[in-house]
Structures are given as C-alpha cells and as structure tokens.
Enzyme design. Structure first.
Site, PDB file in Angstrom:
ATOM      1  N   HIS A 159       0.831  -1.204   0.000  1.00 15.20           N
ATOM      2  CA  HIS A 159       0.000   0.000   0.000  1.00 15.20           C
ATOM      3  C   HIS A 159       0.865   1.251   0.000  1.00 15.20           C
ATOM      4  O   HIS A 159       1.787   1.385   0.809  1.00 15.20           O
ATOM      5  CB  HIS A 159      -0.919   0.021   1.223  1.00 15.20           C
ATOM      6  CG  HIS A 159      -1.800   1.244   1.268  1.00 15.20           C
ATOM      7  ND1 HIS A 159      -2.842   1.435   0.383  1.00 15.20           N
ATOM      8  CD2 HIS A 159      -1.760   2.351   2.057  1.00 15.20           C
ATOM      9  CE1 HIS A 159      -3.426   2.597   0.642  1.00 15.20           C
ATOM     10  NE2 HIS A 159      -2.783   3.174   1.641  1.00 15.20           N
ATOM     11  N   SER A 160       0.586   2.176  -0.915  1.00 17.49           N
ATOM     12  CA  SER A 160       1.276   3.453  -1.031  1.00 17.49           C
ATOM     13  C   SER A 160       2.774   3.211  -1.248  1.00 17.49           C
ATOM     14  O   SER A 160       3.146   2.572  -2.224  1.00 17.49           O
ATOM     15  CB  SER A 160       0.991   4.301   0.207  1.00 17.49           C
ATOM     16  OG  SER A 160       1.296   5.655  -0.018  1.00 17.49           O
TER      17      SER A 160
END
Length: 233
Positions: free
Chosen positions: A73-74
């Site tokens: 994530h990210s």
C-alpha cells in the site's frame, strides 16, 4: 499460501492487522516490519527505495519456495513491485500475483506528492491523507518517535525514479480509493504497462486509506483474484 504485505510511508506491520484477521482461514498473512519503527525503532531506516528493496528481496528468498503473493500500500506498493523485480532477476520464483494499492505507476520522475521540503511539509502531507494513523501526529511524544521513519521514507520516495527494465510477468491487481487526494485513477491504471500478465483495476469508495473502512471488500478481492490466478485459497 502466503500473502506478504508492505506498509505505507511511516507505517508499520501492525497496519495490516485488520486485513490479516479478515483473511484468517484463507491465507497465511505476513507483514513486513521496516527498520526505524515499533520493535525495530532503534534501527536506522533505509534512505533509498533501491537499498530497501534489495534488503527485502534477500529476506524474502526463503519464502519463494512455495506459492506466495504480495500486497503493498502506497510506498509499500513501490517496494512490493521493486522486490518482485529483484527476486525474478535473481532467478527466484516470482509471486503468483501482486496487489498494488494507493499508488500510481512508477515513472522516470518522482511524483510531485513525494518531493517534500522538510518536516512541516511532510506533516501537512500526512495529515492530508487522513487514515487512523495520522492521530499519532497530535501527540508530541509519539510524533518524535515516528518522525525519523517519516523523514527517511519520504526522502527515499522523493529520490525514487523508475529505471526501466522488463515488466513483471505476474498478474497485477491495482486498488485505489475513488477520493484519493494524491493518486488519480489514470495514474493507478498506468500500472498496466508494468506487467505482461493479467491486469485488474479496482476502484473502491474512500480516500488514500480506503482500506481502513473497506477491509472486507479488499479481502474478497484478494481471495477471488488468487482463485482466478489458479491458486488454491
């Protein structure tokens, strides 16, 4: 099957506890604990994406003997992608699928949202992303503990650029919140050019940390995607 999860900038392995619980009985969920936070807070954070991915790929070698998938994530999406590239380049079995969340596809130039000038800009950016993690920024003692990791992570992201190379052979699923303030749908869709495998783009209600409120939906996307990939879940 193992699912290895890579947290966001400034984040820790505990960020994936809700997802791990939701996937209980389906997958063996492991979360990477980056140096410089929580139980590794006394260790020096990595100053570059390349050095971090090199270390992650080395640590992942023992896991490549069985079927595994990656979820990032990210900043974790960048690290999952770069780790997968290194494993394959080293002749190790690649992941059966890579899930890339809350991040646009890499390009030769760093994202404008990653080029931050100092602590004030970093804190403003993190607050703007929302999510439950930003609450620690209101506690001076907790803030002092997380700032070294945030500085290192955003410094690494600000210096990162895609250096070309072959696309992944693994299928890729990209997930993004429809109200993400730093990642446009078009930027997320551009991950299509970084795989020769199946590509799936999922847009969910929410912002950058849509995962906080959509854990069950993400669980269903992961399990269904892995079944489509021909894996046993």
């Amino acid at each position: 099957m193992r699912l290895v999860c890579f947290p966001h900038a400034g984040g820790a392995a505990s960020a994936f506890l809700p997802l791990s619980r939701a996937l209980g009985g389906h997958l063996d969920v492991l979360a990477v604990q980056y140096p410089g936070r929580q139980d590794r807070r006394r260790e020096e954070p990595y100053g570059s994406i390349a050095a971090h991915a090199d270390a992650l790929a080395e640590a992942m070698v023992p896991l490549t003997g069985g079927t595994y998938a990656l979820f990032g994530h990210s900043m974790g999406a960048v690290l999952a992608y770069e780790t997968a590239r290194r494993l394959v380049d080293a002749g190790r079995p690649g992941p059966c699928r890579v899930f890339l969340s809350g991040r646009g596809a890499p390009s030769p130039l760093p994202s404008v949202h990653d080029r931050l000038g100092g602590d004030r800009e970093i804190l403003t950016a993190v607050r703007g992303l929302g999510g439950t993690g930003h609450l620690v920024l209101d506690d001076p003692e907790l803030l002092a503990m997380v700032m070294p990791a945030l500085r290192a992570d955003y410094g690494a992201l600000g210096a990162y650029h895609w250096d070309g190379g072959s696309p992944l052979a693994a299928p890729v699923t990209v997930l993004i919140g429809d109200a993400d303030p730093v990642v446009a749908v078009e930027e997320a869709a551009a991950w299509h050019d970084h795989t020769t495998g199946d590509f799936d783009l999922r847009i969910l209600p929410g912002g950058h940390f849509y995962l906080d409120d959509r854990t069950d939906e993400v669980r269903d996307i992961i399990t269904t995607s892995l079944l489509v990939a021909g894996s046993t879940v």
